[in-house]
Design an enzyme around this catalytic site. Structure first.
Site, short mmCIF file in Angstrom:
data_model
loop_
_atom_site.label_atom_id
_atom_site.label_comp_id
_atom_site.label_asym_id
_atom_site.label_seq_id
_atom_site.Cartn_x
_atom_site.Cartn_y
_atom_site.Cartn_z
CG ASP A 69 39.14 15.17 34.75
OD1 ASP A 69 38.34 15.49 35.53
OD2 ASP A 69 40.26 15.40 35.05
NE ARG A 98 44.22 17.27 33.89
CZ ARG A 98 45.38 16.84 33.97
NH1 ARG A 98 46.38 17.63 34.28
NH2 ARG A 98 45.49 15.62 34.24
CG LEU A 111 45.03 4.25 46.06
CD1 LEU A 111 44.11 3.85 47.19
CD2 LEU A 111 44.57 3.85 44.60
N GLY A 112 45.11 8.43 44.52
CA GLY A 112 44.84 9.87 44.75
C GLY A 112 44.99 10.51 43.24
CB CYS A 149 43.28 15.27 42.43
SG CYS A 149 42.53 16.47 43.98
CE LYS A 175 45.17 24.60 44.78
NZ LYS A 175 44.66 24.18 43.60
CG HIS A 231 29.88 41.69 62.07
ND1 HIS A 231 30.22 42.41 60.86
CD2 HIS A 231 30.49 42.83 62.99
CE1 HIS A 231 31.00 43.64 60.99
NE2 HIS A 231 30.83 43.75 62.21
P1 NAD Z 1 41.97 25.55 30.97
O1 NAD Z 1 41.09 25.35 29.64
O2 NAD Z 1 41.35 26.11 31.94
O3 NAD Z 1 42.97 27.07 30.61
C1 NAD Z 1 43.86 26.80 29.35
C2 NAD Z 1 44.29 28.37 28.77
O4 NAD Z 1 45.02 28.36 27.72
C3 NAD Z 1 42.91 28.85 28.07
O5 NAD Z 1 42.44 30.31 28.77
C4 NAD Z 1 43.11 28.77 26.72
O6 NAD Z 1 42.52 29.92 26.22
C5 NAD Z 1 44.85 29.15 26.81
N1 NAD Z 1 45.37 28.70 25.56
C6 NAD Z 1 45.02 27.26 24.97
N2 NAD Z 1 45.90 27.28 23.74
C7 NAD Z 1 46.63 28.50 23.80
C8 NAD Z 1 48.02 28.70 23.24
N3 NAD Z 1 48.41 28.13 22.24
N4 NAD Z 1 48.52 30.01 23.83
C9 NAD Z 1 48.21 30.68 24.82
N5 NAD Z 1 47.26 30.31 25.54
C10 NAD Z 1 46.50 29.05 25.10
O7 NAD Z 1 42.93 24.68 31.26
P2 NAD Z 1 44.01 24.44 32.61
O8 NAD Z 1 44.28 25.84 33.24
O9 NAD Z 1 45.06 23.58 31.89
O10 NAD Z 1 43.34 23.51 33.29
C11 NAD Z 1 42.75 22.15 32.88
C12 NAD Z 1 41.48 21.73 33.48
O11 NAD Z 1 41.94 21.49 34.74
C13 NAD Z 1 40.34 22.44 33.68
O12 NAD Z 1 39.29 21.83 33.31
C14 NAD Z 1 40.45 23.05 34.91
O13 NAD Z 1 39.09 23.41 35.31
C15 NAD Z 1 40.85 22.05 35.63
N6 NAD Z 1 41.64 22.50 36.77
C16 NAD Z 1 40.82 23.03 37.86
C17 NAD Z 1 41.51 23.56 39.03
C18 NAD Z 1 40.67 24.14 39.97
O14 NAD Z 1 39.81 23.77 40.24
N7 NAD Z 1 41.25 24.69 41.01
C19 NAD Z 1 42.83 23.45 39.14
C20 NAD Z 1 43.62 22.98 37.83
C21 NAD Z 1 42.92 22.47 36.90
#
Ligand code: NAD
Length: 479
Positions: free
Chosen positions: A319, A279, A51-52, A55, A64, A451
């Site tokens: 998602d 994604r 499960l999970g 993430c 992390k 503080h």
């Molecule tokens: P993202 O959409 O955040 O970033 C993808 C990046 O790739 C964008 O900056 C985009 O401009 C760039 N890009 C797209 N096509 C490209 C290309 N051909 N060449 C170069 N750059 C290109 O997507 P992600 O980082 O893959 O994350 C996916 C999802 O997962 C997001 O919704 C994110 O919020 C989520 N996520 C969240 C966390 C967190 O909360 N810490 C961690 C991981 C993922």
């Protein structure tokens, strides 16, 4: 370690359940557990044998764990400035990998135990709807359900035309930590790309990031990205914005790539390429149409404020219902869906959803951003507090941070908060609560913060807005 299952049900049999939950990620298991606590008989189906979801297994948690290792390495190196010198670390990748895997297994085992205690039946196998009230599980039974919650998540977007080669990785492959490439190309400067760049750079890779838009973490305010941008520019081989990957060829000596952009020229060779360009939702391929569900051309399923799809007995969460694709949003929606399915009055009325990039420094924001306010013509006032004036930030050797608040000029309600600096991801929670509670900067300023902590930076930004700040001398209003 595999998640322990409730009794295996053979193919060909049929199970009757009040609530079917399809997908066992943070949205799905939260929904299943909440519904069971409210008295429903629940069956949770997931293709993975633990499960999970993404993430826990190949996302938030393993990343992390590796980011913790990365931060420890960076902090040990930074201590040289304080006169404390360590020799170069010896990184035993297999130990690091096993530690990360043990952590994931422990949490997965915990979830299996929680499911057992609640008598949630967990079935392993891909589930596909075969009717409005029936789901088939691959190599498992059929499930007849009264209601269902679709929580099938998302998967990495693939760039077309890239060869199938183990050196070209998505986030899951990168988190598997097979090796530390000498030169790593990260395609996509979003959250995933930058978090994994942080890990591999700390482990010793020379990292280049290519980002299609004109800066890292698009959508986030530039003043919050700036400290991250400066730090990685000094450490990585190159940050190429406004650049895209045109082609890649896997050859014996490495992956030969062609980039197109203002600072990219010719062909370059990398030992590995990580593709993190977004994604896409998993709405296709679950037999949705046989349940009467509509999935849009991108793979999303539309829902109302009770997470109900247009098929009244089927809900969807996480998602697959839309951006932002974040585990905490999915879990919140999972509770709403479970409560509505159990006959409770519940609705998704979250005002804001915090976002965090667990980079070094961390970047976190919640509610209105300056970028969105300017784009949409939303009136706002802002105030900020530079961490260079925070004793605690300086004692960590990290004065580059910033805390910024956005305020409604008419009602004075807090609309948004952005932070950059170590621990920003933890600190943003106070801002989320403040916005949900309808707080004004005065409420935060008059709350005594401990503080010396980084949490004071939010109070100081609020005081700057109020004109009561004494930590800095600001020209402007004083009250
Ligand atoms: P993202 O959409 O955040 O970033 C993808 C990046 O790739 C964008 O900056 C985009 O401009 C760039 N890009 C797209 N096509 C490209 C290309 N051909 N060449 C170069 N750059 C290109 O997507 P992600 O980082 O893959 O994350 C996916 C999802 O997962 C997001 O919704 C994110 O919020 C989520 N996520 C969240 C966390 C967190 O909360 N810490 C961690 C991981 C993922």
């Amino acid at each position: 370690m595999k998640t322990e299952k409730t009794k295996k049900v053979p193919a060909g049999e049929t199970i009757d359940t009040d609530l079917l939950v399809l997908g066992g990620g943070p949205g799905g298991y939260t929904a299943a557990f909440r519904a069971a606590d409210l008295g429903l008989s629940v069956t949770l189906v997931d293709a993975r044998d633990s499960l999970g979801g993404v993430c826990l297994n190949v996302g938030c948690i393993p990343s992390k764990a590796l980011l913790h290792a990365a931060r420890s390495l960076e902090e040990a190196r930074a201590l040289a400035e304080l006169g404390i010198e360590f020799s170069e670390p010896r990184i035993r990748l297999d130990r690091l990998r096993s530690w990360k895997e043990a952590l994931v297994a422990k949490l997965g085992g915990g979830l299996a135990g929680l499911a057992r205690r609640r008598k949630v039946r967990v079935l392993t196998g891909r589930g596909e709807f075969i009717g409005p009230h029936r789901l088939a599980v691959a190599d498992g039974p059929d499930v007849n359900f009264k209601q269902a919650i679709v929580a099938v998540g998302s998967q990495p977007v693939r760039l077309p035309g890239l060869p199938d080669d183990p050196r070209i990785m998505d986030s899951s492959a990168a988190l598997a930590l097979k090796s530390v490439p000498g030169r790593l190309l990260v395609v996509g400067g979003g959250i995933i790309g930058m978090e994994l760049a942080t890990v591999y750079a700390a482990l010793g890779s020379r990292v280049t990031v290519v980002e299609l838009t004109d800066g890292l973490l698009p959508g986030c305010d530039r003043d919050l990205v700036q400290p991250l941008q400066e730090r990685v520019a000094a450490r990585y081989e190159a940050i190429l914005s406004g650049t895209r990957l045109v082609s890649a060829q896997a050859r014996e000596d490495g992956v030969h790539v062609v980039l197109e952009g203002p600072r990219a020229s010719g062909s370059q060779v990398y030992d590995a390429v990580l593709v993190a360009v977004g994604r896409r939702p998993n709405g296709a391929g679950i037999g949705a149409e046989r349940a009467g569900l509509k999935v849009d051309e991108r793979g999303f399923i539309a829902v109302d404020a009770s997470q109900r799809t247009h098929v009244p007995h089927i809900f969807a969460i996480g998602d697959v219902v839309g951006e932002p694709m974040l585990a905490h949003k999915a879990a919140y929606e999972g509770k709403v869906a479970a409560e509505v399915a159990a006959g409770r009055k519940s609705a998704n009325d979250a005002k804001v959803i915090p976002a965090v990039a667990y980079t070094d420094p961390e970047v976190a924001w919640v509610g209105l951003t300056e970028t969105a306010a300017r784009r949409d013509g939303v009136a706002f006032e802002s105030a900020s507090f530079p961490w260079a004036a925070s004793g605690r930030a300086l004692s960590l050797g990290r004065g580059e941070g910033l805390t910024k608040i956005l305020v409604d000029p008419h009602t004075h309600a807090l609309l948004g908060v952005g932070m950059v600096g170590p621990q920003a991801g933890d600190l943003i929670a106070e801002a989320a609560l403040a916005i949900e509670m309808g707080a004004e900067p005065g409420d935060i300023a008059l709350t005594i913060h401990p503080h010396p902590t980084l949490s004071e930076t939010l109070a100081f930004a609020a005081e700057a807005y109020e004109g009561t700040l004494t930590e800095l001398y600001l020209n402007g209003k004083k009250r």
